[in-house]
Design an enzyme around this catalytic site. Structure first.
Site, PDB file in Angstrom:
ATOM      1  CB  THR A 123      18.463 -23.570 -13.463  1.00  0.00           C
ATOM      2  OG1 THR A 123      19.666 -24.277 -13.744  1.00  0.00           O
ATOM      3  CG2 THR A 123      18.385 -22.295 -14.369  1.00  0.00           C
ATOM      4  CE1 TYR A 166      16.126 -24.999 -18.562  1.00  0.00           C
ATOM      5  CE2 TYR A 166      18.425 -24.916 -17.871  1.00  0.00           C
ATOM      6  CZ  TYR A 166      17.183 -25.070 -17.589  1.00  0.00           C
ATOM      7  OH  TYR A 166      16.705 -25.542 -16.453  1.00  0.00           O
TER       8      TYR A 166
END
Length: 347
Positions: A123, A166
């Protein structure tokens, strides 16, 4: 033809990738718990199209033995299974860690035994909030004051800076994948994705925001923007993302041990307000937009410089965001039931 494993294979990107690979004649094994609301319909769609080539193992990447057995039976792994939301990671950082990092270690350890190729879905959050980047408002969008950054976007030389649980779990997994290539000669590479959107996306407020905005607008439900709505992302149609994953496997000997940014680039950079205005034109009415405070770790600007991926993987120019969003709108309208999709993310 080969047999491939896609963890998270009934999800948005996974199901599109599975469809492409099965259509090319590969046998595709999915590992998906089907915990995320709506993904069952993706699995049913895949089975209807490719019943003889699709098989789902309804198990969890945290199950070490199940992962080892699955990886031992395939020629390559696309590791997409993850806890996908920053908000959920803040609510339950332990589970976020167990899925995103523990699950990745399970995949890598299984791959290490046979040096099975692994393509990992990372990501842009690995680069942090980019708070040091000078920004100015241009046409209702935060834009870098640095002209070089504005023209090209953020490249892979940007220092890593993990924010939120995250960001930490995905960032650590990203680095483990690269190190297994270095330390154990596992043929593995990493794709650091910007915002991917397109058909089969069950968007929610916490993740998959392009589809979420359209679902809410089509259902005449309010859309909540966190922050000022001028934050900018480079959005990439899922068909282009699938092109990159397939090319990475085909060229794994060339790209092993490397991380690539994967996004729409400056040509597909759009602010949330600009995107909603375009959506209003597509659906023929105004959206009910509301505002709340900024969320932890949110980037006011992120646009990927994906030139390394485009050059190395031989990728075509990505779909223009206006055409891509229109494609998503048509699909959502055809799949009318999606306008009642749940608005929270399941782990």
């Amino acid at each position: 033809m080969s047999r491939v494993l896609i963890t998270g294979g009934a999800g948005f990107i996974g199901s599109n990738l599975a469809d492409r690979l099965a259509g090319a004649g590969h046998e595709v094994v999915l590992m998906d718990t089907l915990a995320r609301p709506g993904v069952e319909r993706n699995l049913k769609w895949l089975l209807l199209r490719h019943r003889s080539r699709i098989r789902n193992l309804q198990t969890d990447v945290r199950d070490t033995a199940a992962v080892a057995a699955a990886v031992a039976d395939v020629d390559a792994v696309f590791h997409l299974a993850a806890q996908v939301a920053v908000t959920t990671s803040l609510d339950d950082p332990r589970e976020d860690f167990d899925i995103n990092l523990g699950g990745t270690i399970n995949v890598l350890e299984a791959a290490r035994k046979r040096r099975t190729p692994v393509i990992f879905a990372s990501t842009n959050k690995v680069y942090g909030d980019l708070a040091d980047v000078g920004l100015e408002l241009v046409d209702d969008a935060w834009t870098p004051t640095d002209r070089t950054l504005r023209a090209a976007g953020v490249d892979e030389r940007r220092p890593l800076d993990f924010h939120t649980p995250y960001g930490c779990s995905k960032g650590a997994a990203d680095q483990y994948v690269l190190d297994y290539a270095r330390s154990f000669d596992v043929p593995a590479c990493v794709l650091r994705m910007s915002c991917i959107y397109g058909p089969r996306q069950m968007g929610t407020e916490d993740q998959g925001w392009v589809a979420h905005f359209l679902i809410r607008a089509l259902n005449d439900d309010p859309i909540t923007l966190f922050g000022d709505g001028r934050q900018v992302r480079d959005i990439l149609h899922v068909s282009n993302a699938v092109d990159a994953y397939v090319a990475a496997l085909e060229r794994i000997d060339q790209v092993r041990g490397r991380a690539f940014n994967l996004g729409g680039g400056p040509a597909n950079a759009v602010s949330l307000r600009q995107l909603i205005a375009h959506m209003e034109g597509l659906i023929g009415h105004r959206a009910d937009v509301r505002f709340e405070d900024w969320r932890a770790g949110d980037q006011r600007y992120f646009v990927a410089d994906a030139s390394a991926a485009c050059t190395t993987l031989g990728l075509a120019a990505p779909t223009g965001w206006r055409d891509g969003v229109a494609d998503l709108a048509r699909w959502l309208q055809a799949e009318g039931g999606l306008v009642t999709a749940p608005q929270t993310v399941a782990a």
